[in-house]
Design a protein around this motif. Sequence first.
Motif, PDB file in Angstrom:
ATOM      1  N   ALA A 236       0.828  -1.206   0.000  1.00 55.63           N
ATOM      2  CA  ALA A 236       0.000   0.000   0.000  1.00 55.63           C
ATOM      3  C   ALA A 236       0.862   1.256   0.000  1.00 55.63           C
ATOM      4  O   ALA A 236       0.582   2.227  -0.715  1.00 55.63           O
ATOM      5  CB  ALA A 236      -0.938  -0.009   1.203  1.00 55.63           C
ATOM      6  N   ALA A 239       2.176   1.799  -3.354  1.00 53.96           N
ATOM      7  CA  ALA A 239       1.150   2.172  -4.324  1.00 53.96           C
ATOM      8  C   ALA A 239       0.787   3.646  -4.243  1.00 53.96           C
ATOM      9  O   ALA A 239       0.525   4.282  -5.270  1.00 53.96           O
ATOM     10  CB  ALA A 239      -0.101   1.324  -4.119  1.00 53.96           C
ATOM     11  N   SER A 240       0.741   4.192  -3.028  1.00 59.55           N
ATOM     12  CA  SER A 240       0.319   5.583  -2.871  1.00 59.55           C
ATOM     13  C   SER A 240       0.756   6.142  -1.524  1.00 59.55           C
ATOM     14  O   SER A 240       0.494   5.521  -0.487  1.00 59.55           O
ATOM     15  CB  SER A 240      -1.208   5.694  -2.970  1.00 59.55           C
ATOM     16  OG  SER A 240      -1.652   7.002  -2.634  1.00 59.55           O
ATOM     17  N   LEU A 243      -2.138   6.503   1.101  1.00 65.29           N
ATOM     18  CA  LEU A 243      -2.791   5.367   1.744  1.00 65.29           C
ATOM     19  C   LEU A 243      -1.893   4.800   2.830  1.00 65.29           C
ATOM     20  O   LEU A 243      -0.797   4.315   2.558  1.00 65.29           O
ATOM     21  CB  LEU A 243      -3.121   4.268   0.730  1.00 65.29           C
ATOM     22  CG  LEU A 243      -3.811   3.036   1.323  1.00 65.29           C
ATOM     23  CD1 LEU A 243      -5.185   3.394   1.898  1.00 65.29           C
ATOM     24  CD2 LEU A 243      -3.969   1.936   0.271  1.00 65.29           C
ATOM     25  N   GLU A 313      -9.255   7.254  -5.795  1.00 61.69           N
ATOM     26  CA  GLU A 313      -7.805   7.154  -5.936  1.00 61.69           C
ATOM     27  C   GLU A 313      -7.229   6.251  -4.843  1.00 61.69           C
ATOM     28  O   GLU A 313      -6.386   5.389  -5.115  1.00 61.69           O
ATOM     29  CB  GLU A 313      -7.167   8.540  -5.876  1.00 61.69           C
ATOM     30  CG  GLU A 313      -7.535   9.448  -7.044  1.00 61.69           C
ATOM     31  CD  GLU A 313      -7.070   8.899  -8.387  1.00 61.69           C
ATOM     32  OE1 GLU A 313      -6.048   8.177  -8.419  1.00 61.69           O
ATOM     33  OE2 GLU A 313      -7.725   9.201  -9.400  1.00 61.69           O
ATOM     34  N   ARG A 314      -7.697   6.426  -3.630  1.00 62.15           N
ATOM     35  CA  ARG A 314      -7.237   5.543  -2.566  1.00 62.15           C
ATOM     36  C   ARG A 314      -7.770   4.122  -2.772  1.00 62.15           C
ATOM     37  O   ARG A 314      -7.098   3.136  -2.450  1.00 62.15           O
ATOM     38  CB  ARG A 314      -7.669   6.085  -1.205  1.00 62.15           C
ATOM     39  CG  ARG A 314      -6.760   7.202  -0.672  1.00 62.15           C
ATOM     40  CD  ARG A 314      -7.260   7.662   0.669  1.00 62.15           C
ATOM     41  NE  ARG A 314      -6.302   8.525   1.344  1.00 62.15           N
ATOM     42  CZ  ARG A 314      -6.633   9.661   1.970  1.00 62.15           C
ATOM     43  NH1 ARG A 314      -7.901  10.055   1.985  1.00 62.15           N
ATOM     44  NH2 ARG A 314      -5.727  10.373   2.585  1.00 62.15           N
ATOM     45  N   ALA A 317      -5.429   2.342  -4.846  1.00 60.72           N
ATOM     46  CA  ALA A 317      -4.248   1.898  -4.101  1.00 60.72           C
ATOM     47  C   ALA A 317      -4.558   0.661  -3.261  1.00 60.72           C
ATOM     48  O   ALA A 317      -3.718  -0.238  -3.124  1.00 60.72           O
ATOM     49  CB  ALA A 317      -3.740   3.033  -3.216  1.00 60.72           C
ATOM     50  N   SER A 320      -4.315  -2.194  -5.648  1.00 62.16           N
ATOM     51  CA  SER A 320      -2.931  -2.537  -5.979  1.00 62.16           C
ATOM     52  C   SER A 320      -2.294  -3.375  -4.884  1.00 62.16           C
ATOM     53  O   SER A 320      -1.660  -4.407  -5.158  1.00 62.16           O
ATOM     54  CB  SER A 320      -2.129  -1.250  -6.199  1.00 62.16           C
ATOM     55  OG  SER A 320      -0.789  -1.552  -6.531  1.00 62.16           O
TER      56      SER A 320
END
Length: 336
Positions: A236, A239-240, A243, A313-314, A317, A320
Motif C-alpha cells: 500500500a 502504491a500511494s 494510503l 484514488e485511494r 491503491a 494494488s
Amino acid sequence: MTDDPTLPDAARLRRHVEFLAAEPRSRLRAPGAMERAEAYVRDELTAVGWQVERQPFDVRWQLGSTDRHGHRALALKPRLHRRLRGANLLASLPGAGEGPVVVVGAHLDSVSGSPGADDNASGVAVVLETARLLAAEPVPPRVVLAVFDMEELGLIGARQAARALDRGSGVRGMICLESVGYFADERGAQRLPVGFERVFPEASAATRAEAYRGDFTLVVHRRSSSAAAEAWRHAAAAASPALRGLLLRDPRPDGLLGLLIGLAVPPANHLGRSDHAPFWNRGIPALMLTDTANFRNPHYHRSTDVPGTLDYERLAAVTSATVVTAVSWPETAPAM
C-alpha cells in the motif's frame, strides 16, 4: 481511465460502484436488484477471462443477524433464520493449476434501504478490478475470487463458501474487502469501539498519534496472517503515499477456540464482523481490510451511502496492494 492496463483504474472502480450502488440489493428485500448486481459481477468477471461458478445454497435454522438499516454492529442484531436460499459466485482463471488457493472476497448484498456504496460495493469493485489485473499475469495465479451473498444476514454465504473451498483444493489464505472506500482526513473523524483502547493499546495509540484522522485502511489479522498483513502494508505504501495501512492483530487463535473467546471479550467481536471470520473459524489465515465502517463513515447502513462519498484514488491503491498480496501470499508459522 489510466493508460497503463497493468495499474488499477480509479475511473473503472467508480463505474463499478455506481452500477452496484444504484439501489439497495438483497436476496430477501430487493431480489430483482440483487439479480442485476449478480449478473453484472458475473459478466465483468467473464469479460476478462475468469471462469465463474454460481454456487447456490439452501440452509435452515441459521443464527445470524437482521439486515435492517442502522448504525448498530452485527453482534447487536441477532436473529435466527428459519430458511435462507442464496448463491455465491466463485471465479478462477483457466490454467491456474491445482493446489491451495488464496481467496479474495467481498459481499454483494446491502442492508435494507441503503444503496451500500461503501458497504460493500467498494469491496466488490476491488474484486472486479483485481480480476482484470490478475488476468494479465503471465502465469495464471492460484487465486479464487469470491462474491458472497447474505453477509448482512450474518455471514451466511461466506460460511458456505469457506466450507466448500476448504473441502476442495484447500485455502492458503483469504483477503476480505469490507467497506474499503471511505476516508476522512480531518482530525477527530475516526472513532474507536467501547473498550478498544484497553484491549488494543498499540493500535489505539497509533490512531491517537494521528489525531484520530480516518486516513488509513485497517488491516485486521491474526498470528497466522501477520506476514501477509505486513506485505499488504508495504504494498500500500508503494502504491500511494496517501494510503496508510494500520495493522491490528486479533490475539485470538484461529479455529473454534478463537470464536468462543470472542464471546467473552466483546471488543474482539468487532474484528470478526465480516466474511473473513468463517475462514478464521476453519483455521484458515485471513485478513480483513476495512475503513472501519460505522466507526468512521457517517453514512454506514443509511440511504446516504452513495458513490459520491468515496475516494477512488485511494480505492485504486487498496486494489494494488491487494493484488500484490494475493499473488505472493507469504507463509507464516501456525498460530499457537
